[in-house]
Design a protein around this motif. Structure first.
Motif, PDB file in Angstrom:
ATOM      1  N   ASP A 112      11.441  37.135 -25.476  1.00 54.29           N
ATOM      2  CA  ASP A 112      10.525  35.350 -26.901  1.00 54.29           C
ATOM      3  C   ASP A 112      10.332  34.419 -25.275  1.00 54.29           C
ATOM      4  O   ASP A 112       9.613  33.484 -25.180  1.00 54.29           O
ATOM      5  CB  ASP A 112      11.686  34.981 -26.896  1.00 54.29           C
ATOM      6  CG  ASP A 112      13.178  35.449 -26.346  1.00 54.29           C
ATOM      7  OD1 ASP A 112      13.596  35.804 -26.090  1.00 54.29           O
ATOM      8  OD2 ASP A 112      13.583  34.326 -27.614  1.00 54.29           O
ATOM      9  N   VAL A 127       6.910  35.376 -23.822  1.00 61.60           N
ATOM     10  CA  VAL A 127       6.014  34.082 -24.506  1.00 61.60           C
ATOM     11  C   VAL A 127       6.357  32.747 -23.784  1.00 61.60           C
ATOM     12  O   VAL A 127       4.618  32.377 -24.019  1.00 61.60           O
ATOM     13  CB  VAL A 127       6.147  34.718 -26.383  1.00 61.60           C
ATOM     14  CG1 VAL A 127       5.140  33.990 -27.107  1.00 61.60           C
ATOM     15  CG2 VAL A 127       6.587  36.759 -25.716  1.00 61.60           C
ATOM     16  N   GLN A 128       7.046  32.211 -23.834  1.00 62.42           N
ATOM     17  CA  GLN A 128       7.151  31.170 -24.233  1.00 62.42           C
ATOM     18  C   GLN A 128       6.702  30.393 -22.238  1.00 62.42           C
ATOM     19  O   GLN A 128       6.138  29.165 -22.780  1.00 62.42           O
ATOM     20  CB  GLN A 128       8.503  30.394 -24.320  1.00 62.42           C
ATOM     21  CG  GLN A 128       9.576  30.088 -25.815  1.00 62.42           C
ATOM     22  CD  GLN A 128      10.377  29.640 -25.325  1.00 62.42           C
ATOM     23  OE1 GLN A 128      11.847  29.753 -24.526  1.00 62.42           O
ATOM     24  NE2 GLN A 128      10.308  28.559 -26.419  1.00 62.42           N
ATOM     25  N   GLN A 150       2.823  30.662 -22.800  1.00 58.00           N
ATOM     26  CA  GLN A 150       2.059  29.649 -23.608  1.00 58.00           C
ATOM     27  C   GLN A 150       2.382  28.342 -22.710  1.00 58.00           C
ATOM     28  O   GLN A 150       1.047  27.222 -22.840  1.00 58.00           O
ATOM     29  CB  GLN A 150       2.791  29.420 -24.821  1.00 58.00           C
ATOM     30  CG  GLN A 150       2.379  30.677 -26.545  1.00 58.00           C
ATOM     31  CD  GLN A 150       3.842  30.224 -27.101  1.00 58.00           C
ATOM     32  OE1 GLN A 150       4.609  30.098 -26.656  1.00 58.00           O
ATOM     33  NE2 GLN A 150       3.384  31.563 -28.372  1.00 58.00           N
TER      34      GLN A 150
END
Length: 176
Positions: A18, A21-22, A25
């Motif tokens: 997670d 993914v951050q 982004q």
């Protein structure tokens, strides 16, 4: 979730999915999409293209958008290499404002975006899926654009090691 002591040195740590993914982004918002993981092992690589210790990332040219999550002891060399090769990258670093590599990075003007991950978040996990015990520091995701760096002289490790914070930077750091 299981935790493992921070002192486990022989582990192959990986960024929690997670958090990765951050990081991606944040990079995408700055038009940086990493295609190579510069510091990985086969077991913990997060991108299809990656360099292992045997590949020696420092012997490569960092001319592609990169994901950089190095062993912390290598950060002075990493910062020098980013500036030398004018690398665009998404980086994972400890939030250590008094470290010479951090001061050099701040002075360079190449940080275009950042996100502080509080120390209570489980940022790293080992091959068994156990998360590292929460460290005493925050972690930062940094997005850097090396082309913004305009050196007066070519960057060298000697300059990185001789960096001293100016009063302005030292004052600024108190408020971060």
């Amino acid at each position: 979730e299981k935790t493992t002591p921070v002192t486990a040195r022989n582990e192959s740590w990986q960024l929690a999915p997670d958090i990765f993914v951050q990081a991606l982004q944040l990079g995408k918002a700055a038009n940086i999409v990493p295609v190579v993981d510069l510091f990985a092992r086969k077991q913990n690589a997060l991108l299809e293209q990656y360099y292992t210790k045997e590949d020696d990332a420092f012997k490569q040219t960092w001319n592609q958008d990169s994901f950089i999550n190095p062993p912390f002891r290598l950060l002075p060399r990493v910062v020098a290499k980013i500036l030398q090769d004018q690398t665009n990258a998404v980086m994972i670093v400890p939030d250590w404002h008094t470290a010479k590599w951090w001061i050099t990075l701040m002075r360079s003007g190449i940080i275009v975006s950042e996100l502080v991950l509080p120390s209570h978040l489980a940022v790293y996990r080992n091959n068994e899926g156990n998360f590292m015990t929460k460290p005493r520091w925050n972690t930062r995701i940094l997005v850097v654009k090396g082309a913004l760096y305009q050196p007066e002289k070519p960057i060298s490790m000697a300059r990185v090691n001789q960096s001293r914070p100016s009063r302005e930077i030292a004052s600024h750091q108190r408020w971060l």
